[in-house]
Design a protein around this motif. Structure first.
Motif, mmCIF file in Angstrom:
data_model
loop_
_atom_site.group_PDB
_atom_site.id
_atom_site.type_symbol
_atom_site.label_atom_id
_atom_site.label_comp_id
_atom_site.label_asym_id
_atom_site.label_seq_id
_atom_site.Cartn_x
_atom_site.Cartn_y
_atom_site.Cartn_z
ATOM 1 N N MET A 1 0.834 -1.195 0.000
ATOM 2 C CA MET A 1 0.000 0.000 0.000
ATOM 3 C C MET A 1 0.866 1.240 0.000
ATOM 4 N N ALA A 2 0.655 2.132 -0.969
ATOM 5 C CA ALA A 2 1.347 3.413 -0.946
ATOM 6 C C ALA A 2 0.827 4.236 0.219
ATOM 7 N N GLU A 3 1.725 4.927 0.907
ATOM 8 C CA GLU A 3 1.329 5.684 2.084
ATOM 9 C C GLU A 3 0.369 6.799 1.691
ATOM 10 N N LEU A 4 -0.763 6.835 2.368
ATOM 11 C CA LEU A 4 -1.764 7.858 2.100
ATOM 12 C C LEU A 4 -1.411 9.135 2.837
ATOM 13 N N SER A 5 -1.888 10.253 2.315
ATOM 14 C CA SER A 5 -1.718 11.533 2.984
ATOM 15 C C SER A 5 -3.085 12.071 3.378
ATOM 16 N N SER A 6 -3.092 13.015 4.326
ATOM 17 C CA SER A 6 -4.342 13.641 4.733
ATOM 18 C C SER A 6 -5.008 14.343 3.559
ATOM 19 N N THR A 7 -4.196 14.955 2.711
ATOM 20 C CA THR A 7 -4.743 15.653 1.537
ATOM 21 C C THR A 7 -5.480 14.686 0.625
ATOM 22 N N GLU A 8 -4.910 13.492 0.425
ATOM 23 C CA GLU A 8 -5.549 12.491 -0.433
ATOM 24 C C GLU A 8 -6.864 12.001 0.177
ATOM 25 N N ILE A 9 -6.863 11.746 1.477
ATOM 26 C CA ILE A 9 -8.087 11.292 2.143
ATOM 27 C C ILE A 9 -9.175 12.348 2.046
ATOM 28 N N LEU A 10 -8.808 13.601 2.302
ATOM 29 C CA LEU A 10 -9.790 14.686 2.218
ATOM 30 C C LEU A 10 -10.334 14.815 0.798
ATOM 31 N N GLY A 11 -9.465 14.619 -0.207
ATOM 32 C CA GLY A 11 -9.901 14.673 -1.595
ATOM 33 C C GLY A 11 -10.868 13.557 -1.948
ATOM 34 N N ILE A 12 -10.618 12.360 -1.418
ATOM 35 C CA ILE A 12 -11.520 11.232 -1.662
ATOM 36 C C ILE A 12 -12.892 11.518 -1.076
ATOM 37 N N TRP A 13 -12.921 12.049 0.145
ATOM 38 C CA TRP A 13 -14.216 12.363 0.759
ATOM 39 C C TRP A 13 -14.976 13.424 -0.042
ATOM 40 N N ARG A 14 -14.257 14.413 -0.541
ATOM 41 C CA ARG A 14 -14.913 15.464 -1.338
ATOM 42 C C ARG A 14 -15.524 14.886 -2.604
ATOM 43 N N ALA A 15 -14.915 13.837 -3.144
ATOM 44 C CA ALA A 15 -15.396 13.245 -4.392
ATOM 45 C C ALA A 15 -16.611 12.341 -4.197
ATOM 46 N N LEU A 16 -16.897 11.985 -2.957
ATOM 47 C CA LEU A 16 -18.023 11.088 -2.687
ATOM 48 C C LEU A 16 -19.291 11.893 -2.432
ATOM 49 N N PRO A 17 -20.403 11.515 -3.068
ATOM 50 C CA PRO A 17 -21.669 12.239 -2.847
ATOM 51 C C PRO A 17 -22.208 11.963 -1.448
ATOM 52 N N GLY A 18 -22.499 13.026 -0.716
ATOM 53 C CA GLY A 18 -23.015 12.851 0.630
ATOM 54 C C GLY A 18 -24.458 13.263 0.781
ATOM 55 N N ASN A 19 -25.015 13.888 -0.241
ATOM 56 C CA ASN A 19 -26.396 14.372 -0.154
ATOM 57 C C ASN A 19 -27.320 13.597 -1.077
ATOM 58 N N ALA A 20 -26.937 12.341 -1.359
ATOM 59 C CA ALA A 20 -27.760 11.518 -2.239
ATOM 60 C C ALA A 20 -29.136 11.295 -1.619
ATOM 61 N N SER A 21 -30.126 11.155 -2.483
ATOM 62 C CA SER A 21 -31.496 10.986 -1.997
ATOM 63 C C SER A 21 -31.715 9.623 -1.362
#
Length: 337
Positions: A1-21
């Motif tokens: 596993m390549a070491e993850l960064s906080s920036t990458e994790i935050l970017g992944i969360w931003r890309a996920l829809p959170g207000n889906a119906s």
């Protein structure tokens, strides 16, 4: 596993829809290790950031038994048809939590899961619970690591724990007897008796600090032994995080012992996230084990004036002409050999 960064994790969360119906989890695989999988996720309709961990065989406790605290919570997660036959746990950022700090929690947890991919799932599960409790304790108390005195004390207790295992004590029995981190009167309660551990780095004499009138009172637990350890700093020695890693490896075959060990570390205030703070390397130069009996000089509630209700004092063991017992003999007297 390549070491993850906080920036990458935050970017992944931003890309996920959170207000889906449609309520439920939206997730992206981060990696898989051994028989378990890890996903970054959001939950709708609450729009909550989370990390999901899927286990194939670990015995998962009910949600009511999970650690809870500030910043984030832990719960079971239902992924429906996307579960892949796994049991899923969710570590979810609380609405009032700091998202950047939670990202650091997720990075740390991912590192833990990746580093334990060779371990049985039950061991990984217990390590995960311990790490979650540690982070919640950190957020609750704002701890910044152990002071130098507590660090030395923990090194001494871990060293004696290692010696107990070397003498053949069962993993669970030895760890279950370790009461120092739980603010027990004595550091180890074994059989009907106990061992009190004292550590020093003094180069002259052999001073040990006694914390109370009860600490060397053998009428409360008998037989009572004092284990005194002298350490020196040395490049050939081991730092506290290395001692903890070695003990974790040794305890891997017993998940119950692992659970108790991780809980003890949390109680004493040790968190893996602070490992870089503990750079001192300790080498054990001397180990003394003395039986506390009528010949041993000490202050107890029965040999001081009644007006003295509490006291702390220092003993210099180098000035005493008393027997130094092998640990094997002490364990035999305690009834655990």
């Amino acid at each position: 596993m390549a070491e993850l960064s906080s920036t990458e994790i935050l970017g992944i969360w931003r890309a996920l829809p959170g207000n889906a119906s449609t309520p439920g989890w939206r997730a992206i695989d981060l990696f898989h290790a051994g028989t378990y999988r890890i996903k970054a996720a959001r939950h709708a309709p609450g729009n909550e950031e989370a990390v999901l961990i899927g286990f194939s065989s670990a015995k998962i406790a009910p949600t009511s038994q999970f650690p809870s605290g500030q910043g984030f919570r832990m719960e079971r997660a239902s992924l429906g048809e996307a579960s892949g036959g796994l049991q899923w746990l969710a570590i979810v950022c609380q609405p009032s939590g700091n998202l950047e700090l939670f990202a650091a929690v997720v990075i740390d947890i991912c590192g833990l899961l990746h580093s334990t991919s060779h371990c049985p799932e039950d061991v990984v599960y217990q390590r995960l619970l311990g790490r979650v409790r540690g982070w919640q304790e950190f957020m609750r108390n704002g701890r910044e690591g152990l002071n130098s005195e507590t660090e030395l004390g923990l090194v001494g207790e871990l060293c004696l724990l290692q010696h107990l295992l070397d003498e053949g004590m069962l993993l669970f029995s030895a760890v279950d007897g370790w009461k120092g981190p739980l603010d027990g009167l004595h550091d180890f309660q074994l059989g009907a008796g106990a061992i009190e551990v004292k550590s020093t780095m003094a180069t002259e004499g052999f001073p040990v600090r006694i914390a109370s009138l009860d600490q060397l009172d053998e009428s409360q637990r008998s037989p009572l032994f004092l284990a005194a350890l002298r350490f020196v700093t040395s490049e050939l020695g081991a730092a506290l995080p290395e001692l903890i890693t070695d003990m974790r490896i040794r305890l891997e075959p017993d998940t119950a012992a692992t659970r108790l060990f991780e809980q003890a570390l949390i109680h004493v205030g040790y968190l893996d996230m602070h490992a870089k703070l503990y750079s001192r390397r300790f080498s054990l130069s001397e180990l003394r084990i003395h039986l506390i009996d009528s010949e041993f000089p000490r202050l107890t509630p029965f040999n001081v004036p009644t007006a003295i209700r509490r006291a702390q004092y220092e003993l210099d063991l180098s000035l005493l002409s008393i027997t130094n017992h092998p640990l094997a003999d002490a364990l035999e007297q305690l009834g655990v050999a």
